[in-house]
Scaffold this motif. Structure first.
Motif, PDB file in Angstrom:
ATOM      1  N   TYR A  23      -5.261   2.657  11.799  1.00 49.12           N
ATOM      2  CA  TYR A  23      -6.429   3.543  11.895  1.00 49.12           C
ATOM      3  C   TYR A  23      -6.739   3.914  13.335  1.00 49.12           C
ATOM      4  O   TYR A  23      -6.647   3.086  14.238  1.00 49.12           O
ATOM      5  CB  TYR A  23      -7.653   2.884  11.251  1.00 49.12           C
ATOM      6  CG  TYR A  23      -7.521   2.771   9.748  1.00 49.12           C
ATOM      7  CD1 TYR A  23      -7.334   3.899   8.965  1.00 49.12           C
ATOM      8  CD2 TYR A  23      -7.552   1.538   9.122  1.00 49.12           C
ATOM      9  CE1 TYR A  23      -7.184   3.798   7.599  1.00 49.12           C
ATOM     10  CE2 TYR A  23      -7.409   1.427   7.750  1.00 49.12           C
ATOM     11  CZ  TYR A  23      -7.223   2.565   6.995  1.00 49.12           C
ATOM     12  OH  TYR A  23      -7.073   2.470   5.647  1.00 49.12           O
ATOM     13  N   ASP A  31      -2.269 -12.301  -1.693  1.00 49.60           N
ATOM     14  CA  ASP A  31      -3.660 -12.684  -1.461  1.00 49.60           C
ATOM     15  C   ASP A  31      -3.975 -13.943  -2.248  1.00 49.60           C
ATOM     16  O   ASP A  31      -3.252 -14.292  -3.179  1.00 49.60           O
ATOM     17  CB  ASP A  31      -4.589 -11.549  -1.939  1.00 49.60           C
ATOM     18  CG  ASP A  31      -4.868 -10.532  -0.842  1.00 49.60           C
ATOM     19  OD1 ASP A  31      -4.842 -10.914   0.340  1.00 49.60           O
ATOM     20  OD2 ASP A  31      -5.109  -9.348  -1.178  1.00 49.60           O
ATOM     21  N   GLU A  65       0.883  -1.187   0.000  1.00 54.52           N
ATOM     22  CA  GLU A  65       0.000   0.000   0.000  1.00 54.52           C
ATOM     23  C   GLU A  65       0.912   1.226   0.000  1.00 54.52           C
ATOM     24  O   GLU A  65       2.141   1.090   0.021  1.00 54.52           O
ATOM     25  CB  GLU A  65      -0.904  -0.007   1.236  1.00 54.52           C
ATOM     26  CG  GLU A  65      -0.114  -0.128   2.533  1.00 54.52           C
ATOM     27  CD  GLU A  65      -0.505   0.874   3.585  1.00 54.52           C
ATOM     28  OE1 GLU A  65      -1.571   1.466   3.477  1.00 54.52           O
ATOM     29  OE2 GLU A  65       0.299   1.091   4.495  1.00 54.52           O
TER      30      GLU A  65
END
Ligand code: HAM
Length: 411
Positions: A258, A98, A66
């Motif tokens: 987050y 993934d 990312e």
């Protein structure tokens, strides 16, 4: 393949246009970064899915999964002195090991937007509106926006005495909607019941859900504060005319950094998030910078490609004419290339005959490729400063002065 690349490029173009409309400047970051940079606060899920290797200098490095970590690091180094808010766009491929399936790849594209330096709900709202703008600009219909706030979950767990490591594990499981496994990780039955109660609160009326949430978390003052912050973001987003499909108090995202409002955009028929993001107020500090609030989001460009294909969205391109340029014989190749270059200098796209085919074959090929024009470079016309332009749709041909050729093709 060709059509997919065209769509991807079209969407990248829209991401860049959106960035410009919101005042975000593009930043280019490395594909390979030190492992500790990428792994910090990425979350177990992504940490386990990174492509990690040792470089020839013996350093542990990884392919970026990312952009956020790279941008947060830049905010503590080369971009440290930029005025705030700092608004960045990064576009490129990212890598996660993934399980490959439709819409889930090991190499995929993101357009990542970050706004650094604001702790205000306006900044969260801006990123959400930007995501909405991007999906609207590529012509998608029926996409939905889901909002939550990790601060509600974390503060509630903290007050119930759950340590950070366990919190991370709980949130990871909740992100995967494995609620039973998630709740089983906390020892206190009371805490389990409170968490389970959050699941019941999810609703399609954003304001009602938040009101219920605020009542529900009243005994948890910090969680209540978070819920109230979420309420102010929801209000701004709705007031600006962007609909919110749902507020989900049990919504969690896989990334560990987050700290605040989080969100995802999706099209229900695809069942995959097209983009997501949220507030991360502690990451820049973690990289050695001043405490700096930040929020952002990344759009999954491959998934937007799939969604636009599924909805048969037309690409709104500026149609540019396709023109082939063919010399009648070998000796004219140099002159013909010169004319091709002159056209390109004038911004006219030209495909030169590189197969050495005879005129009839070259014309047949141009027809097959649905070209608009074929420019034929012949000896006699050249002597007169002219070429022949064949209009393949109209089946006509005219001699055109080389000097006025670009104008003629542009039409
Ligand atoms: P993320 O939710 O991990 O967030 O990824 C953002 C988007 O990338 C997803 O919503 C999805 O569209 C796409 N995506 C993720 N995994 C795959 C995959 N395997 N194949 C295809 N597409 C995928 C982030 O990456 C955060 N950095 C976003 C952010 C920016 N938060 C704050 N700032």
């Amino acid at each position: 393949m060709l059509e997919e690349a065209e769509r991807l490029n079209y969407i990248i173009g829209k991401a860049k246009e959106t960035a410009t409309l919101f005042g975000y400047k593009e930043v280019i970051t490395p594909v390979v970064e030190p492992l500790e940079l990428l792994a910090a606060k990425a979350g177990e899920e992504i940490r386990q899915r990174m492509f990690i290797f040792e470089d020839m200098g013996g350093r542990r490095v990884a392919l970026r999964p990312e952009f956020t970590a790279s941008i947060a690091r830049l905010a503590t180094t080369v971009l440290r002195n930029e005025p705030k808010p700092l608004r960045t766009l990064s576009v490129g491929s990212v890598y996660r090991y993934d399980e490959p399936q439709k819409g889930r790849y090991r190499e995929f594209w993101q357009a990542d937007f970050e706004v650094i330096g604001s702790s205000k709900p306006e900044a969260d709202a801006e990123v959400i509106l930007l995501a909405n703008n991007l999906l609207k600009s590529v012509g998608l219909k029926g996409y939905a926006l889901k909002l939550g706030h990790v601060g509600v979950l974390r503060n509630l767990l903290t007050q119930e005495g759950v340590d950070e490591k366990t919190q991370n594990a709980v949130l990871q499981r909740m992100d995967k909607k494995e609620y039973d496994v998630a709740f089983a990780l906390v020892a206190s039955e009371k805490c389990q019941t409170v968490l389970r109660g959050l699941l019941e609160l999810k609703g399609n009326n954003a304001f009602e859900t938040i009101q219920n949430l605020c009542c529900y978390v009243k005994p948890y003052p910090k969680a209540l504060e978070a819920a109230e912050y979420l309420a102010s973001v929801v209000k701004l987003v709705v007031e600006s005319g962007c609909p919110i499909e749902s507020v989900d108090p049990a919504f969690a995202r896989g990334l560990e950094y987050y700290t605040g409002v989080i969100f995802e955009m999706y099209v229900p028929e695809l069942g995959l998030a097209l983009g997501g993001g949220g507030r991360y107020d502690k990451l820049i500090e973690l990289f050695g910078g001043e405490p700096t609030p930040a929020t952002g989001m990344a759009a999954g460009l491959d998934r937007i490609v799939i969604a636009t294909e599924a909805q048969e969205t037309k690409l709104q391109k500026q149609a540019s004419k396709r023109t082939a340029l063919v010399p009648i014989k070998e000796e004219l190749r140099g002159e013909a290339l010169k004319i091709a270059q002159m056209l390109r200098d004038a911004g006219v796209p030209v495909e030169f005959e590189v197969m050495g085919r005879k005129m009839a074959k070259a014309l047949e090929d141009a027809d097959k490729r649905k070209m608009d024009y074929v420019i034929i470079v012949g000896e006699r016309e050249l002597r007169e400063g002219k070429v022949v332009v064949k209009d393949l749709a109209k089946r006509t041909q005219v001699e055109v002065e080389i000097l006025g050729l670009a104008e003629k093709i542009r039409g």
